[in-house]
Design a protein around this motif. Structure first.
Motif, PDB file in Angstrom:
ATOM      1  N   VAL A  34     -51.531   5.596 -36.533  1.00 52.76           N
ATOM      2  CA  VAL A  34     -52.193   5.750 -35.239  1.00 52.76           C
ATOM      3  C   VAL A  34     -51.460   6.733 -34.333  1.00 52.76           C
ATOM      4  N   ASN A  35     -50.230   7.064 -34.660  1.00 54.20           N
ATOM      5  CA  ASN A  35     -49.461   8.046 -33.903  1.00 54.20           C
ATOM      6  C   ASN A  35     -49.763   9.435 -34.472  1.00 54.20           C
ATOM      7  N   PRO A  36     -50.363  10.332 -33.686  1.00 55.15           N
ATOM      8  CA  PRO A  36     -50.716  11.654 -34.203  1.00 55.15           C
ATOM      9  C   PRO A  36     -49.524  12.423 -34.787  1.00 55.15           C
ATOM     10  N   GLU A  37     -48.324  12.174 -34.271  1.00 55.25           N
ATOM     11  CA  GLU A  37     -47.132  12.861 -34.776  1.00 55.25           C
ATOM     12  C   GLU A  37     -46.721  12.364 -36.161  1.00 55.25           C
ATOM     13  N   LEU A  38     -47.105  11.145 -36.507  1.00 54.42           N
ATOM     14  CA  LEU A  38     -46.699  10.550 -37.790  1.00 54.42           C
ATOM     15  C   LEU A  38     -47.837  10.492 -38.805  1.00 54.42           C
ATOM     16  N   ARG A  39     -49.055  10.652 -38.337  1.00 51.21           N
ATOM     17  CA  ARG A  39     -50.246  10.443 -39.166  1.00 51.21           C
ATOM     18  C   ARG A  39     -50.186  11.167 -40.510  1.00 51.21           C
ATOM     19  N   HIS A  40     -49.770  12.403 -40.518  1.00 54.33           N
ATOM     20  CA  HIS A  40     -49.810  13.200 -41.746  1.00 54.33           C
ATOM     21  C   HIS A  40     -48.485  13.190 -42.501  1.00 54.33           C
ATOM     22  N   LEU A  41     -47.541  12.391 -42.023  1.00 57.39           N
ATOM     23  CA  LEU A  41     -46.262  12.242 -42.718  1.00 57.39           C
ATOM     24  C   LEU A  41     -46.339  11.039 -43.656  1.00 57.39           C
ATOM     25  N   THR A  42     -45.314  10.844 -44.444  1.00 52.06           N
ATOM     26  CA  THR A  42     -45.255   9.705 -45.367  1.00 52.06           C
ATOM     27  C   THR A  42     -43.896   9.021 -45.252  1.00 52.06           C
ATOM     28  N   ALA A  43     -43.690   8.016 -46.053  1.00 52.83           N
ATOM     29  CA  ALA A  43     -42.419   7.292 -46.065  1.00 52.83           C
ATOM     30  C   ALA A  43     -41.269   8.163 -46.558  1.00 52.83           C
ATOM     31  N   HIS A  44     -41.570   9.339 -47.075  1.00 48.77           N
ATOM     32  CA  HIS A  44     -40.511  10.280 -47.451  1.00 48.77           C
ATOM     33  C   HIS A  44     -39.912  10.958 -46.220  1.00 48.77           C
ATOM     34  N   ASP A  45     -40.585  10.831 -45.077  1.00 51.52           N
ATOM     35  CA  ASP A  45     -40.126  11.459 -43.838  1.00 51.52           C
ATOM     36  C   ASP A  45     -39.344  10.460 -42.991  1.00 51.52           C
ATOM     37  N   GLN A  46     -38.195  10.892 -42.515  1.00 51.44           N
ATOM     38  CA  GLN A  46     -37.308  10.009 -41.754  1.00 51.44           C
ATOM     39  C   GLN A  46     -37.992   9.435 -40.516  1.00 51.44           C
ATOM     40  N   ALA A  47     -38.823  10.221 -39.836  1.00 50.95           N
ATOM     41  CA  ALA A  47     -39.501   9.733 -38.631  1.00 50.95           C
ATOM     42  C   ALA A  47     -40.386   8.524 -38.946  1.00 50.95           C
ATOM     43  N   VAL A  48     -41.044   8.525 -40.090  1.00 50.11           N
ATOM     44  CA  VAL A  48     -41.879   7.393 -40.496  1.00 50.11           C
ATOM     45  C   VAL A  48     -40.995   6.195 -40.825  1.00 50.11           C
ATOM     46  N   ARG A  49     -39.961   6.410 -41.603  1.00 50.08           N
ATOM     47  CA  ARG A  49     -39.055   5.303 -41.956  1.00 50.08           C
ATOM     48  C   ARG A  49     -38.467   4.676 -40.696  1.00 50.08           C
ATOM     49  N   ASP A  50     -38.044   5.509 -39.750  1.00 50.38           N
ATOM     50  CA  ASP A  50     -37.474   4.987 -38.504  1.00 50.38           C
ATOM     51  C   ASP A  50     -38.496   4.167 -37.726  1.00 50.38           C
ATOM     52  N   ALA A  51     -39.727   4.665 -37.639  1.00 53.54           N
ATOM     53  CA  ALA A  51     -40.773   3.953 -36.894  1.00 53.54           C
ATOM     54  C   ALA A  51     -41.087   2.608 -37.541  1.00 53.54           C
ATOM     55  N   VAL A  52     -41.212   2.590 -38.850  1.00 56.30           N
ATOM     56  CA  VAL A  52     -41.538   1.341 -39.545  1.00 56.30           C
ATOM     57  C   VAL A  52     -40.394   0.340 -39.398  1.00 56.30           C
ATOM     58  N   MET A  53     -39.169   0.779 -39.639  1.00 61.46           N
ATOM     59  CA  MET A  53     -38.040  -0.147 -39.605  1.00 61.46           C
ATOM     60  C   MET A  53     -37.697  -0.598 -38.186  1.00 61.46           C
ATOM     61  N   ALA A  54     -38.137   0.145 -37.175  1.00 63.83           N
ATOM     62  CA  ALA A  54     -37.923  -0.265 -35.785  1.00 63.83           C
ATOM     63  C   ALA A  54     -38.948  -1.293 -35.327  1.00 63.83           C
ATOM     64  N   THR A  55     -39.971  -1.523 -36.122  1.00 65.86           N
ATOM     65  CA  THR A  55     -41.000  -2.497 -35.780  1.00 65.86           C
ATOM     66  C   THR A  55     -40.427  -3.903 -35.899  1.00 65.86           C
ATOM     67  N   GLU A  56     -40.557  -4.669 -34.826  1.00 68.85           N
ATOM     68  CA  GLU A  56     -40.013  -6.019 -34.808  1.00 68.85           C
ATOM     69  C   GLU A  56     -40.569  -6.845 -35.966  1.00 68.85           C
ATOM     70  N   GLY A  57     -39.678  -7.466 -36.715  1.00 69.03           N
ATOM     71  CA  GLY A  57     -40.053  -8.346 -37.811  1.00 69.03           C
ATOM     72  C   GLY A  57     -39.977  -7.714 -39.192  1.00 69.03           C
ATOM     73  N   VAL A  58     -39.983  -6.384 -39.286  1.00 64.75           N
ATOM     74  CA  VAL A  58     -39.994  -5.739 -40.602  1.00 64.75           C
ATOM     75  C   VAL A  58     -38.683  -5.984 -41.351  1.00 64.75           C
ATOM     76  N   GLU A  59     -37.548  -5.810 -40.680  1.00 61.69           N
ATOM     77  CA  GLU A  59     -36.269  -6.047 -41.363  1.00 61.69           C
ATOM     78  C   GLU A  59     -36.168  -7.491 -41.844  1.00 61.69           C
ATOM     79  N   GLN A  60     -36.611  -8.438 -41.028  1.00 58.62           N
ATOM     80  CA  GLN A  60     -36.588  -9.849 -41.416  1.00 58.62           C
ATOM     81  C   GLN A  60     -37.505 -10.090 -42.614  1.00 58.62           C
TER      82      GLN A  60
END
Length: 103
Positions: A34-60
């Protein structure tokens, strides 16, 4: 010793894989798509990994999956493979990141 297999997938791309443990990230965790800056990126991109792992509950959730795998490996059917399938809508952001971290 049993084999541990980790796969990621997108629910929008067909049937979900057969797995002992399935993690569905579609409804409870923010979708970077839903973020236009991340939409066309994948989990190979650090910005996507950072966004996903910063989401509350994902690390747990990832740590809980590690604990679940350990429980299956300690059980009476230790010789059977343990497959973990991590899914989200498209399979490019949340699922791929969580599966990578889990691996």
């Amino acid at each position: 010793m049993a084999r541990v297999e980790i796969t990621s997938f997108g629910y929008l791309h067909g049937a979900e894989p057969d797995a002992r443990i399935k993690l569905d990230l579609r409804h409870h965790f923010r979708d970077p798509h839903v973020n236009p800056e991340l939409r066309h990126l994948t989990a190979h991109d650090q910005a996507v990994r950072d966004a996903v792992m910063a989401t509350e509950g994902v690390e747990q959730l990832v740590q809980t999956a590690v604990d679940m795998v350990a429980a299956f490996l300690a059980g009476p059917r230790q010789e059977e493979p343990v497959t973990v399938a991590v899914g989200c809508a498209g399979g490019r952001h949340r699922a791929a990141t969580a599966a990578s971290v889990l691996a």
